[in-house]
Design an enzyme around this catalytic site. Structure first.
Site, PDB file in Angstrom:
ATOM      1  N   LYS A  52       0.814  -1.215   0.000  1.00 44.96           N
ATOM      2  CA  LYS A  52       0.000   0.000   0.000  1.00 44.96           C
ATOM      3  C   LYS A  52       0.851   1.269   0.000  1.00 44.96           C
ATOM      4  CE  LYS A  52      -3.760  -2.341   2.458  1.00 44.96           C
ATOM      5  NZ  LYS A  52      -4.694  -2.324   3.596  1.00 44.96           N
ATOM      6  N   ASN A 163      -9.004  -5.594   3.437  1.00 45.93           N
ATOM      7  CA  ASN A 163     -10.185  -6.276   3.957  1.00 45.93           C
ATOM      8  C   ASN A 163     -10.954  -7.050   2.884  1.00 45.93           C
ATOM      9  OD1 ASN A 163     -11.681  -6.915   6.236  1.00 45.93           O
ATOM     10  ND2 ASN A 163     -13.127  -5.253   5.940  1.00 45.93           N
ATOM     11  N   ARG A 259     -11.688  -4.545  11.724  1.00 44.76           N
ATOM     12  CA  ARG A 259     -12.466  -4.408  10.498  1.00 44.76           C
ATOM     13  C   ARG A 259     -13.517  -5.497  10.436  1.00 44.76           C
ATOM     14  NH1 ARG A 259      -9.563  -1.816   6.526  1.00 44.76           N
ATOM     15  NH2 ARG A 259     -11.559  -1.633   5.463  1.00 44.76           N
TER      16      ARG A 259
END
Length: 270
Positions: A52, A163, A259
């Site tokens: 990321k 996620n 999450r």
């Protein structure tokens, strides 16, 4: 938070649309002004993604010539016309009529090659990259008591997996998200890894996440396409209570690593 496929997509666009030649670099918001001034009218050598994390390497003088960006939860890097001026633009990079505008990142820093190496040392193996080594990930997963649902979100192991990919790859492989890492076989781990490689590399091309197999697309099943801000056709992500596309069992949801984690209790019983 954007997942790794989108960061690679952005790196590819920077390489394709903002090179070669000098670029205009500014910081309309002002928070990156000193660094932007240092880079202005220099060329971009290349941009690349690790998980990321986005790195834009400039052919600029001085030890600090790499822009290090992490979008975080709300950050966006958008390609627009060079005169676009809406919102709080932290970093503006323009070449001709095209500009990449960065808004609301978790961070945007100018770093040296030494700091670049230090940053990479903290990032795990990225399934999208050709130089990724899944053996390094397996060595950690196979010894861990943490659930695979937790491990897949660990950026020091599976870089770029978020996620959505976490939930979808476990569904596709029929593996319960609560299985401890050390209970996975090497064959199961390899199947997870190879599926991530396939899914995430496809996402780089389309800039969206599609995980359903041909037999479960809207056209094949005669169902309405998914309507969600994240786009893409998925099996379980954000489908809590809806019927599983495979077995009709209601999709379950719980909290894991802060999450929502989605899975099918029937298809992922093991």
């Amino acid at each position: 938070m954007p997942e790794g496929h989108l960061i690679h997509y952005l790196a590819n666009r920077i390489n394709a649309e903002l090179r070669p030649g000098p670029v205009t670099v500014t910081s309309p918001q002002g928070r990156f002004l000193a660094s932007a001034t240092q880079l202005d009218q220099h060329e971009i050598s290349h941009a690349e993604a690790f998980g990321k994390h986005l790195f834009i390497d400039f052919a600029a003088p001085g030890p600090e010539h790499i822009v290090y960006i992490h979008l975080g939860l709300i950050g966006k890097l958008t390609f627009e016309t060079a005169d676009a001026d809406w919102g709080q633009i932290r970093l503006h990079i323009a070449r001709g009529e095209v500009a990449a505008n960065l808004r609301g990142p978790q961070w945007c820093r100018l770093i040296s090659e030494t700091e670049f190496a230090q940053a990479l040392a903290k990032i795990g193996e990225d399934p999208i990259r050709e130089d990724a080594d899944p053996n390094k990930v397996w060595a950690k997963v196979s010894k861990s008591k943490r659930s695979i649902g937790s491990l897949l979100m660990d950026q020091k192991r599976f870089a770029g997996v978020g996620n959505i990919y976490r939930a979808e790859v476990l569904f596709r492989q029929g593996i319960s998200p609560t299985r401890p890492g050390h209970n996975l076989t090497r064959m199961e781990f390899d199947a997870i890894w190879e599926d991530l490689v396939q899914l995430m590399r496809a996402g780089v091309i389309t800039a969206r996440i599609d995980t359903v197999r041909p037999s479960h697309t809207p056209a094949a099943m005669g169902r309405e396409p998914r309507k969600d801000d994240h786009g893409g056709e998925v099996y379980v992500y954000r489908r809590a209570g809806a019927a599983c596309h495979v077995c009709n069992t209601p999709v379950a949801v719980t909290q894991a690593e802060g999450r929502n984690l989605f899975w099918c209790p029937n298809c992922q019983a093991n």
